[in-house]
Design an enzyme around this catalytic site. Structure first.
Site, PDB file in Angstrom:
ATOM      1  N   GLU A   1       0.889  -1.170   0.000  1.00 40.24           N
ATOM      2  CA  GLU A   1       0.000   0.000   0.000  1.00 40.24           C
ATOM      3  C   GLU A   1       0.916   1.206   0.000  1.00 40.24           C
ATOM      4  OE1 GLU A   1      -3.932  -1.882   0.789  1.00 40.24           O
ATOM      5  OE2 GLU A   1      -3.414   0.182   0.326  1.00 40.24           O
TER       6      GLU A   1
ATOM      7  N   CYS B   1      -2.174   9.005   2.936  1.00 41.29           N
ATOM      8  CA  CYS B   1      -1.989   8.551   1.547  1.00 41.29           C
ATOM      9  C   CYS B   1      -3.242   8.759   0.717  1.00 41.29           C
ATOM     10  CB  CYS B   1      -1.592   7.080   1.540  1.00 41.29           C
ATOM     11  SG  CYS B   1      -2.791   6.060   2.368  1.00 41.29           S
TER      12      CYS B   1
HETATM   13  P1  NAP Z   1       8.392   4.921   4.759  1.00 38.37           P
HETATM   14  O1  NAP Z   1       9.594   5.723   5.009  1.00 38.37           O
HETATM   15  O2  NAP Z   1       8.348   4.085   3.547  1.00 38.37           O
HETATM   16  O3  NAP Z   1       8.165   4.023   6.071  1.00 38.37           O
HETATM   17  C1  NAP Z   1       7.176   3.024   6.139  1.00 38.37           C
HETATM   18  C2  NAP Z   1       7.747   1.813   6.825  1.00 38.37           C
HETATM   19  O4  NAP Z   1       8.731   1.222   5.974  1.00 38.37           O
HETATM   20  C3  NAP Z   1       8.457   2.126   8.131  1.00 38.37           C
HETATM   21  O5  NAP Z   1       8.255   1.067   9.024  1.00 38.37           O
HETATM   22  C4  NAP Z   1       9.913   2.205   7.715  1.00 38.37           C
HETATM   23  O6  NAP Z   1      10.805   1.936   8.771  1.00 38.37           O
HETATM   24  C5  NAP Z   1       9.982   1.115   6.669  1.00 38.37           C
HETATM   25  N1  NAP Z   1      11.027   1.295   5.670  1.00 38.37           N
HETATM   26  C6  NAP Z   1      11.581   2.447   5.222  1.00 38.37           C
HETATM   27  N2  NAP Z   1      12.502   2.182   4.273  1.00 38.37           N
HETATM   28  C7  NAP Z   1      12.534   0.847   4.113  1.00 38.37           C
HETATM   29  C8  NAP Z   1      13.282  -0.026   3.285  1.00 38.37           C
HETATM   30  N3  NAP Z   1      14.173   0.421   2.404  1.00 38.37           N
HETATM   31  N4  NAP Z   1      13.064  -1.358   3.393  1.00 38.37           N
HETATM   32  C9  NAP Z   1      12.142  -1.820   4.258  1.00 38.37           C
HETATM   33  N5  NAP Z   1      11.416  -1.054   5.072  1.00 38.37           N
HETATM   34  C10 NAP Z   1      11.592   0.273   5.003  1.00 38.37           C
HETATM   35  O7  NAP Z   1       7.088   5.809   4.655  1.00 38.37           O
HETATM   36  P2  NAP Z   1       6.563   6.883   5.670  1.00 38.37           P
HETATM   37  O8  NAP Z   1       7.347   8.138   5.534  1.00 38.37           O
HETATM   38  O9  NAP Z   1       6.477   6.276   6.998  1.00 38.37           O
HETATM   39  O10 NAP Z   1       5.068   7.103   5.111  1.00 38.37           O
HETATM   40  C11 NAP Z   1       4.813   7.959   4.058  1.00 38.37           C
HETATM   41  C12 NAP Z   1       4.466   7.209   2.787  1.00 38.37           C
HETATM   42  O11 NAP Z   1       3.604   6.097   3.052  1.00 38.37           O
HETATM   43  C13 NAP Z   1       3.673   8.129   1.880  1.00 38.37           C
HETATM   44  O12 NAP Z   1       4.089   7.939   0.558  1.00 38.37           O
HETATM   45  C14 NAP Z   1       2.246   7.656   2.080  1.00 38.37           C
HETATM   46  O13 NAP Z   1       1.388   7.992   1.035  1.00 38.37           O
HETATM   47  C15 NAP Z   1       2.431   6.181   2.253  1.00 38.37           C
HETATM   48  N6  NAP Z   1       1.272   5.589   2.961  1.00 38.37           N
HETATM   49  C16 NAP Z   1       0.438   4.792   2.256  1.00 38.37           C
HETATM   50  C17 NAP Z   1      -0.694   4.252   2.878  1.00 38.37           C
HETATM   51  C18 NAP Z   1      -1.636   3.357   2.107  1.00 38.37           C
HETATM   52  O14 NAP Z   1      -2.507   2.750   2.718  1.00 38.37           O
HETATM   53  N7  NAP Z   1      -1.504   3.246   0.811  1.00 38.37           N
HETATM   54  C19 NAP Z   1      -0.937   4.544   4.214  1.00 38.37           C
HETATM   55  C20 NAP Z   1      -0.051   5.355   4.906  1.00 38.37           C
HETATM   56  C21 NAP Z   1       1.067   5.871   4.258  1.00 38.37           C
HETATM   57  P3  NAP Z   1      11.662   3.119   9.468  1.00 38.37           P
HETATM   58  O15 NAP Z   1      10.681   4.027  10.124  1.00 38.37           O
HETATM   59  O16 NAP Z   1      12.527   2.412  10.410  1.00 38.37           O
HETATM   60  O17 NAP Z   1      12.395   3.820   8.354  1.00 38.37           O
END
Ligand code: NAP
Length: 379
Positions: A226, A260
């Site tokens: 997602e 999101c």
């Molecule tokens: P993020 O940086 O991708 O973090 C999400 C999760 O992924 C965190 O647990 C993070 O851990 C982990 N993560 C980060 N880099 C990773 C990697 N290279 N490999 C594996 N895991 C990794 O995203 P965010 O800043 O928290 O959230 C913002 C994004 O999420 C936006 O684009 C938003 O639209 C999207 N989002 C989508 C939905 C949906 O339902 N479609 C819902 C909410 C958010 P760490 O914190 O330890 O880095």
């Protein structure tokens, strides 16, 4: 791993990431639990989910304050989030049996059916923006289906992750149906590679999603992602402008714009363009930026202070590219004021990139076809 209150910038807690042996131990415990949980009758699983739901409803303020202090969401929104988690547990408790029913399919064999068997340990990587909801919407259906869950939560909301873990353990005699892995994202691939992990789901950025999908693909494991969104909000010439403004302001500014599924690009017909902007400006000026624990606050800080740099750069570069800043655009610590940018064009950063903050951008369209072209022009 450090939890910082984004409103005060005070450190709430520091957590030691798990060592490799501790990670393995948690995966093994969760897998061992699967061997019993998969045979627990659905009525018993239902009881557990109802208990979790009741626990949440009985302690809404407690859980809401953990959310608000770790990621800055206004307390009223945090309460709604906790209540929604209680609802989703109840929903799957009541409906899972029906969802999981075997579906007989007519073939030339004596009996063919589509069945839903539990997979085993499902690994979830979750974001901070809805730190309870994202976990519960993953674990409620998974647990009802007989799976067990491991979660690596975002590093800034470890307190939320641990509170959820404690709550689930309290509600269930099978103590390891849900475990939290306090780990850095660099450890995610090695967890996916573990033989006991049967599927993985990530909610978060495209960057994180592609990294998880790469490992899961290599391991031939099921994946559900997602990711981000840059949803258009289209206002045509015959729209009810007052109603559009009312809905638009909620859709854009909920959770300080860090959602999101928020409306991100407002595309407004030239006939109602000026009226929409004038009325929107009045509504945006009513938004109250401030302490997220204050009941009257509508916009709190961004979840991490570094997000202010990102959103600020996005706004500044778009203004340089020709957008008009009608309101806001101010920063103060982790706070970014509600902002209105108009005359936004397709080539501007704010149109092309996902705006994860309290910034509304409005573009003018000539008619419905033009609106659809603009809406589809998204990365
Ligand atoms: P993020 O940086 O991708 O973090 C999400 C999760 O992924 C965190 O647990 C993070 O851990 C982990 N993560 C980060 N880099 C990773 C990697 N290279 N490999 C594996 N895991 C990794 O995203 P965010 O800043 O928290 O959230 C913002 C994004 O999420 C936006 O684009 C938003 O639209 C999207 N989002 C989508 C939905 C949906 O339902 N479609 C819902 C909410 C958010 P760490 O914190 O330890 O880095």
């Amino acid at each position: 791993m450090i939890s910082v209150n984004p409103a005060s910038l005070e450190v709430i807690a520091k957590y030691q990431p798990l060592k490799k042996t501790e990670i393995l131990n948690k995966i093994n415990l969760t897998h061992d639990e699967f061997l019993s949980w998969k045979d627990v009758p659905i009525d018993k699983r239902k009881d557990v989910l109802i208990k979790i739901s009741d626990e949440l409803l009985g302690n809404v303020d407690y859980h809401a304050s953990i959310i608000t202090s770790e990621m800055g969401k206004p307390i009223r929104e945090s309460r709604l989030e906790v209540e929604k988690c209680a609802w989703v547990c109840k929903y799957y408790a009541e409906n899972a049996e029906f969802f999981l029913e075997r579906e007989v399919i007519k073939t030339d064999a004596s009996l063919s059916y589509l069945g839903y068997e539990p997979l085993g340990v499902v690994f979830g990587v979750m974001p901070w923006n809805f730190p309870y909801w994202q976990v519960f919407r993953f674990i409620a259906p998974s647990l009802m289906a007989g799976n067990v869950c491991l979660v690596k939560h975002a590093s800034n909301v470890s307190g939320c992750a641990l509170a959820i873990e404690e709550l689930v353990k309290k509600a269930c005699d099978n103590k390891n149906i849900f475990n939290v892995l306090l780990i850095d994202s660099s450890m995610v691939s090695s967890v996916i590679e573990n033989n006991h992990i049967k599927a993985v789901t990530l909610t978060g950025s495209e960057h994180a999603g592609s990294s998880v999908a790469m490992t899961a693909g290599r391991e031939i494991k099921k994946t559900l992602l997602e990711l981000g969104g840059s949803d258009p909000f289209i206002v045509l010439s015959d729209a009810d402008v007052d109603d559009s403004v009312k809905k638009g302001v909620i859709s854009r500014f909920l959770n300080a714009g860090q959602s999101c599924i928020a409306a991100k690009r407002f595309i407004v017909d030239s006939i109602v363009y000026d009226e929409f902007i004038d009325k929107m400006l009045i509504e945006i000026k009513k938004l109250k930026l401030g302490d997220p624990m204050d009941e009257s606050t509508s916009i709190g800080p961004l979840a991490k202070i570094e997000f202010v740099d990102e959103i600020s750069e996005l706004v500044d570069s778009s203004v340089t590219q020709g957008a008009r800043l009608l309101y806001g655009g101010k920063r103060d610590g982790s706070y970014y004021s509600p902002t209105l940018l108009v005359d936004v064009k397709e080539n501007m950063d704010v149109f092309k990139k996902e705006t994860f903050g309290p910034v509304m951008c409005i573009s003018k369209c000539e008619d419905e076809d033009h609106a659809i072209d603009l809406a589809n022009n998204s990365v």
